[in-house]
Scaffold this motif. Structure first.
Motif, PDB file in Angstrom:
ATOM      1  N   ASN A  81      -6.355 -36.562  36.382  1.00 54.09           N
ATOM      2  CA  ASN A  81      -6.916 -36.181  37.676  1.00 54.09           C
ATOM      3  C   ASN A  81      -8.135 -37.033  38.031  1.00 54.09           C
ATOM      4  O   ASN A  81      -8.375 -37.345  39.193  1.00 54.09           O
ATOM      5  CB  ASN A  81      -7.301 -34.704  37.669  1.00 54.09           C
ATOM      6  CG  ASN A  81      -6.085 -33.798  37.666  1.00 54.09           C
ATOM      7  OD1 ASN A  81      -4.998 -34.210  38.070  1.00 54.09           O
ATOM      8  ND2 ASN A  81      -6.239 -32.577  37.187  1.00 54.09           N
ATOM      9  N   GLN A  86      -7.750 -41.285  45.375  1.00 57.20           N
ATOM     10  CA  GLN A  86      -7.160 -41.201  46.719  1.00 57.20           C
ATOM     11  C   GLN A  86      -6.772 -42.590  47.219  1.00 57.20           C
ATOM     12  O   GLN A  86      -7.400 -43.147  48.125  1.00 57.20           O
ATOM     13  CB  GLN A  86      -8.178 -40.570  47.688  1.00 57.20           C
ATOM     14  CG  GLN A  86      -8.553 -39.143  47.373  1.00 57.20           C
ATOM     15  CD  GLN A  86      -7.440 -38.171  47.699  1.00 57.20           C
ATOM     16  OE1 GLN A  86      -6.659 -38.407  48.615  1.00 57.20           O
ATOM     17  NE2 GLN A  86      -7.362 -37.082  46.957  1.00 57.20           N
ATOM     18  N   TRP A 124      -0.026 -34.499  43.856  1.00 59.00           N
ATOM     19  CA  TRP A 124      -0.709 -35.683  44.366  1.00 59.00           C
ATOM     20  C   TRP A 124       0.142 -36.397  45.405  1.00 59.00           C
ATOM     21  O   TRP A 124      -0.361 -36.823  46.447  1.00 59.00           O
ATOM     22  CB  TRP A 124      -1.007 -36.588  43.177  1.00 59.00           C
ATOM     23  CG  TRP A 124      -1.948 -37.721  43.410  1.00 59.00           C
ATOM     24  CD1 TRP A 124      -3.247 -37.658  43.825  1.00 59.00           C
ATOM     25  CD2 TRP A 124      -1.680 -39.110  43.183  1.00 59.00           C
ATOM     26  NE1 TRP A 124      -3.799 -38.917  43.868  1.00 59.00           N
ATOM     27  CE2 TRP A 124      -2.856 -39.830  43.480  1.00 59.00           C
ATOM     28  CE3 TRP A 124      -0.562 -39.814  42.745  1.00 59.00           C
ATOM     29  CZ2 TRP A 124      -2.941 -41.210  43.358  1.00 59.00           C
ATOM     30  CZ3 TRP A 124      -0.646 -41.186  42.619  1.00 59.00           C
ATOM     31  CH2 TRP A 124      -1.824 -41.875  42.936  1.00 59.00           C
ATOM     32  N   LYS A 127       0.125 -34.549  48.651  1.00 57.30           N
ATOM     33  CA  LYS A 127      -1.168 -34.699  49.313  1.00 57.30           C
ATOM     34  C   LYS A 127      -1.262 -36.057  50.025  1.00 57.30           C
ATOM     35  O   LYS A 127      -1.796 -36.164  51.129  1.00 57.30           O
ATOM     36  CB  LYS A 127      -2.282 -34.566  48.273  1.00 57.30           C
ATOM     37  CG  LYS A 127      -3.688 -34.526  48.858  1.00 57.30           C
ATOM     38  CD  LYS A 127      -4.743 -34.560  47.761  1.00 57.30           C
ATOM     39  CE  LYS A 127      -4.598 -33.397  46.808  1.00 57.30           C
ATOM     40  NZ  LYS A 127      -5.667 -33.400  45.771  1.00 57.30           N
ATOM     41  N   LYS A 231     -16.142 -27.697  47.859  1.00 60.63           N
ATOM     42  CA  LYS A 231     -14.985 -28.537  48.138  1.00 60.63           C
ATOM     43  C   LYS A 231     -14.093 -27.861  49.171  1.00 60.63           C
ATOM     44  O   LYS A 231     -14.071 -26.639  49.285  1.00 60.63           O
ATOM     45  CB  LYS A 231     -14.177 -28.788  46.858  1.00 60.63           C
ATOM     46  CG  LYS A 231     -14.848 -29.724  45.865  1.00 60.63           C
ATOM     47  CD  LYS A 231     -13.891 -30.054  44.725  1.00 60.63           C
ATOM     48  CE  LYS A 231     -14.511 -31.063  43.770  1.00 60.63           C
ATOM     49  NZ  LYS A 231     -13.581 -31.409  42.678  1.00 60.63           N
ATOM     50  N   THR A 232     -13.331 -28.672  49.906  1.00 59.28           N
ATOM     51  CA  THR A 232     -12.360 -28.103  50.836  1.00 59.28           C
ATOM     52  C   THR A 232     -11.116 -27.669  50.057  1.00 59.28           C
ATOM     53  O   THR A 232     -10.941 -28.027  48.884  1.00 59.28           O
ATOM     54  CB  THR A 232     -11.955 -29.128  51.905  1.00 59.28           C
ATOM     55  OG1 THR A 232     -11.250 -30.205  51.274  1.00 59.28           O
ATOM     56  CG2 THR A 232     -13.179 -29.673  52.629  1.00 59.28           C
ATOM     57  N   SER A 234      -8.123 -28.724  50.465  1.00 56.12           N
ATOM     58  CA  SER A 234      -7.362 -29.927  50.108  1.00 56.12           C
ATOM     59  C   SER A 234      -7.980 -30.636  48.914  1.00 56.12           C
ATOM     60  O   SER A 234      -7.285 -31.031  47.981  1.00 56.12           O
ATOM     61  CB  SER A 234      -7.297 -30.892  51.293  1.00 56.12           C
ATOM     62  OG  SER A 234      -6.486 -30.373  52.315  1.00 56.12           O
ATOM     63  N   GLU A 235      -9.306 -30.797  48.925  1.00 53.85           N
ATOM     64  CA  GLU A 235      -9.986 -31.484  47.829  1.00 53.85           C
ATOM     65  C   GLU A 235      -9.824 -30.737  46.509  1.00 53.85           C
ATOM     66  O   GLU A 235      -9.820 -31.343  45.439  1.00 53.85           O
ATOM     67  CB  GLU A 235     -11.470 -31.650  48.158  1.00 53.85           C
ATOM     68  CG  GLU A 235     -11.745 -32.623  49.295  1.00 53.85           C
ATOM     69  CD  GLU A 235     -13.189 -32.578  49.763  1.00 53.85           C
ATOM     70  OE1 GLU A 235     -13.606 -33.511  50.464  1.00 53.85           O
ATOM     71  OE2 GLU A 235     -13.910 -31.594  49.440  1.00 53.85           O
ATOM     72  N   ARG A 239      -3.884 -27.192  48.466  1.00 51.75           N
ATOM     73  CA  ARG A 239      -3.172 -27.287  49.731  1.00 51.75           C
ATOM     74  C   ARG A 239      -1.664 -27.413  49.522  1.00 51.75           C
ATOM     75  O   ARG A 239      -0.875 -26.779  50.216  1.00 51.75           O
ATOM     76  CB  ARG A 239      -3.697 -28.502  50.524  1.00 51.75           C
ATOM     77  CG  ARG A 239      -2.944 -28.807  51.804  1.00 51.75           C
ATOM     78  CD  ARG A 239      -3.029 -27.684  52.796  1.00 51.75           C
ATOM     79  NE  ARG A 239      -2.373 -28.007  54.046  1.00 51.75           N
ATOM     80  CZ  ARG A 239      -2.120 -27.125  54.995  1.00 51.75           C
ATOM     81  NH1 ARG A 239      -2.465 -25.859  54.836  1.00 51.75           N
ATOM     82  NH2 ARG A 239      -1.532 -27.489  56.121  1.00 51.75           N
ATOM     83  N   GLU A 262      -9.204 -27.910  55.721  1.00 51.06           N
ATOM     84  CA  GLU A 262     -10.576 -28.411  55.620  1.00 51.06           C
ATOM     85  C   GLU A 262     -11.595 -27.303  55.365  1.00 51.06           C
ATOM     86  O   GLU A 262     -12.809 -27.560  55.314  1.00 51.06           O
ATOM     87  CB  GLU A 262     -10.954 -29.194  56.877  1.00 51.06           C
ATOM     88  CG  GLU A 262     -10.877 -28.404  58.175  1.00 51.06           C
ATOM     89  CD  GLU A 262      -9.499 -28.461  58.814  1.00 51.06           C
ATOM     90  OE1 GLU A 262      -9.380 -28.055  59.975  1.00 51.06           O
ATOM     91  OE2 GLU A 262      -8.544 -28.916  58.146  1.00 51.06           O
ATOM     92  N   GLN A 264     -14.069 -24.992  53.578  1.00 49.20           N
ATOM     93  CA  GLN A 264     -14.813 -25.163  52.331  1.00 49.20           C
ATOM     94  C   GLN A 264     -14.800 -23.878  51.527  1.00 49.20           C
ATOM     95  O   GLN A 264     -14.937 -22.780  52.075  1.00 49.20           O
ATOM     96  CB  GLN A 264     -16.265 -25.570  52.626  1.00 49.20           C
ATOM     97  CG  GLN A 264     -16.436 -27.034  52.995  1.00 49.20           C
ATOM     98  CD  GLN A 264     -17.878 -27.486  52.846  1.00 49.20           C
ATOM     99  OE1 GLN A 264     -18.788 -26.666  52.913  1.00 49.20           O
ATOM    100  NE2 GLN A 264     -18.089 -28.778  52.653  1.00 49.20           N
TER     101      GLN A 264
END
Length: 587
Positions: A81, A86, A124, A127, A231-232, A234-235, A239, A262, A264
């Motif tokens: 990870n 990204q 991943w 995403k 973190k969001t 997604s982060e 997600r 998005e 948080q």
């Protein structure tokens, strides 16, 4: 040929046919062949069982424990990870996959590396909106190539090294193979970077469809002071989960529905997910979230000794008609109900308020002994554990990586032999609590060790009976150049590997290769090294190497995909190996 030679050849042919055409377990086939050789008098008991005391086989057993410690602590997942990142293109994404996979595979079991990467890459790729079929087969191929770079990178290397030690008194060093393995990795990796995108299809994986699965609703809490607050969604990697999706967030008594990616996260957030039973297992692998049930913290089972279990309520269950709270499931069974499914549909609302009915499927967190304890009791119609559902002990990951590093360093500088270093490392994993003794015992794959050890009997029979020499005479002629003979041995080993197990192919080809070297009057080392690389270089079928089979379903692949990418890769890698091996180990 003498009778013993005919019997030995018959045994080998029978084993090859049985492995290639039947569904009989490989260890049963090899043990049957061993028994036949002993009963027929071709081998004595001591000769037949020599593989079970071979240092290469015992080293593999010790390395199973080392790999288990790395897996249980989440060390591989932690490293993967951190390195994936990204990337903004498919080429960069493939490079981000291939570099860590090949590096890790050089020092630990390929199967463990690929097993840890697959779920991470599935999430991943979604995403990044990349098809997993473009990433998973390159993952398997680079893990195979990375394993050829060190002596401990693949079990095949250790098996052949064990044969060299027992028959020739020669032991290889940790990094001796790197002189050929690293160029092979660079050549093969470059080919994959240039052509994998063109030769592989855009195809989605065979991921279980949620509307056809048993559906549950589970709650997890964001840990205060953990890595996720700030973190969001997604982060945080929440997600695009493989087995479910995030529906709501409960924050300070306020319910947030249809939350955008998005949003948080904050410490103490209660996250509500809907999905298949594997969803709870998937979430337990995420750092920074824990099950939301208060009963989880009251469960009298250490966190790393827990697993997820599905159990179907029987008519004899004493809590039928009662709420979960009234049935006192936690105190009676030392298990906490995370979610309940009825007729394939999740039951909404607080779990503690749901009234239990016959046929309800409970998703529970409990101890490892629950399945054995209640499988045949009348409370449940069916009890089954979800594989790999124990949460990793992430705080032990640096310790596990430290133990691995110490093992590699000790063996690399010659302070200890590979066998001694592996034994100490496996003991270190146990002593530091990276893995328990009971779990280590389960990770040691006795069927694989039995196949390898029993294969030694076939090799011994081929040598002692003279069958290997006869076959070698048919493979090469006296005026054949050593380089061409090396290519023939490499090709035969590759073909065997594609239809039977890689370790069995190596053991069966070893005596033939030694006889070829004797017949030509040249050094045997190039032929032994060629077997190491050829037995590992399986790219053309999903059956030749276990990692190829592991990515078959998740990548949505077909047999033609392996041939399209694997055939030219095999030719390229084989040519590189045959060209370089005699330059390092001269004839």
């Amino acid at each position: 040929m003498a009778l013993d030679a005919w019997l030995s050849t018959f045994s080998v042919v029978a084993v090859l046919v049985a492995l290639a055409t039947t569904k009989i377990a490989a260890d049963a086939i090899l043990m049957a062949a061993l028994a036949f050789l002993v009963v027929s008098g071709v081998l004595g008991p001591a000769e037949a069982l020599v593989g079970f005391s071979n240092t290469g086989v015992m080293t593999i057993a010790a390395l199973y424990v080392v790999a288990a410690g790395l897996k249980e602590t989440g060390a591989v997942q932690w490293v993967a990870n951190a390195l994936l990142g990204q990337p903004d293109s498919l080429k960069k994404a493939q490079l981000r996959v291939m570099l860590p996979a090949s590096s890790l595979s050089a020092f630990m079991n390929n199967t463990t590396v690929v097993a840890m990467f697959i779920p991470a890459l599935q999430e991943w790729s979604r995403k990044l909106k990349l098809p997993p079929s473009k990433l998973l087969l390159p993952l398997s191929y680079t893990a195979i190539l990375g394993g050829t770079c060190t002596l401990i990178g693949t079990s095949t290397n250790l098996v052949v090294d064990g044969l060299l030690q027992s028959e020739k008194g020669v032991a290889l060093g940790m990094f001796d193979l790197a002189q050929v393995g690293v160029p092979m990795l660079l050549v093969g990796g470059t080919f994959l970077m240039l052509f994998a995108d063109r030769l592989l299809p855009r195809r989605e994986g065979l991921i279980e469809q949620l509307d056809l699965a048993r559906e549950y609703s589970v709650e997890f809490v964001v840990t205060e002071g953990g890595p996720l607050p700030g973190k969001t969604i997604s982060e945080a990697g929440l997600r695009n989960l493989q087995y479910g999706y995030l529906t709501d967030i409960e924050r300070d008594g306020r319910l947030m529905t249809a939350v955008p990616p998005e949003t948080q996260l904050e410490g103490g957030d209660i996250l509500v997910f809907i999905g298949a039973p594997e969803l709870a297992r998937e979430l337990r692998q995420v750092r920074g979230v824990s099950p939301g049930s208060d009963d989880i913290h009251k469960l009298d089972v250490a966190n790393h000794h827990r697993c997820l279990v599905e159990a179907v309520i029987s008519p004899d269950f004493t809590g039928v008609g009662q709420t979960v709270r009234e049935a006192r499931v936690r105190s009676r069974f030392q298990a906490v109900i995370l979610s309940i499914s009825r007729q394939g549909r999740r039951l909404p609302g607080k779990v503690g308020d749901i009234r239990l009915q016959v046929g309800d499927t409970l998703l529970m967190e409990t101890g490892h002994d629950f399945v054995d304890q209640y499988r045949y009791r009348r409370d449940f119609l069916l009890v089954s554990a979800l594989n790999d559902s124990t949460p990793p002990s992430f705080h032990k990951a640096p310790v596990a990586l430290g133990v691995l590093g110490a093992m590699v360093a000790a063996a690399g500088v010659g302070l200890l032999s590979i066998f001694e270093a592996a034994l100490l490392a496996s003991g270190g994993m146990l002593a530091t609590g990276c893995i328990t003794v009971s779990k280590a015992r389960r990770y040691i794959d006795l069927s694989v060790l039995t196949v390898i050890a029993a294969s030694f009997a076939l090799g011994a029979a081929m040598t002692s009976s003279g069958a290997a020499q006869v076959i070698a005479g048919g493979v090469v002629s006296d005026n054949m150049s050593p380089w061409l003979a090396l290519a023939v041995v490499y090709l035969l080993t590759t073909l065997f590997t594609e239809i039977i197990t890689n370790n069995a192919a190596a053991v069966l080809m070893f005596p033939i290769a030694m006889s070829v070297a004797d017949q030509l009057g040249v050094n045997y080392m190039p032929f032994a090294i060629a077997i190491m690389f050829a037995a590992s270089a399986s790219f053309m079928t999903p059956l030749g190497y276990q990692t190829n089979l592991m990515v078959y379903g998740p990548g949505g692949y077909r047999l033609l995909d392996y041939l399209r990418l694997g055939a030219p890769l095999s030719l390229l890698v084989g040519s590189t190996a045959v060209g370089l091996i005699p330059m390092v180990w001269g004839f």
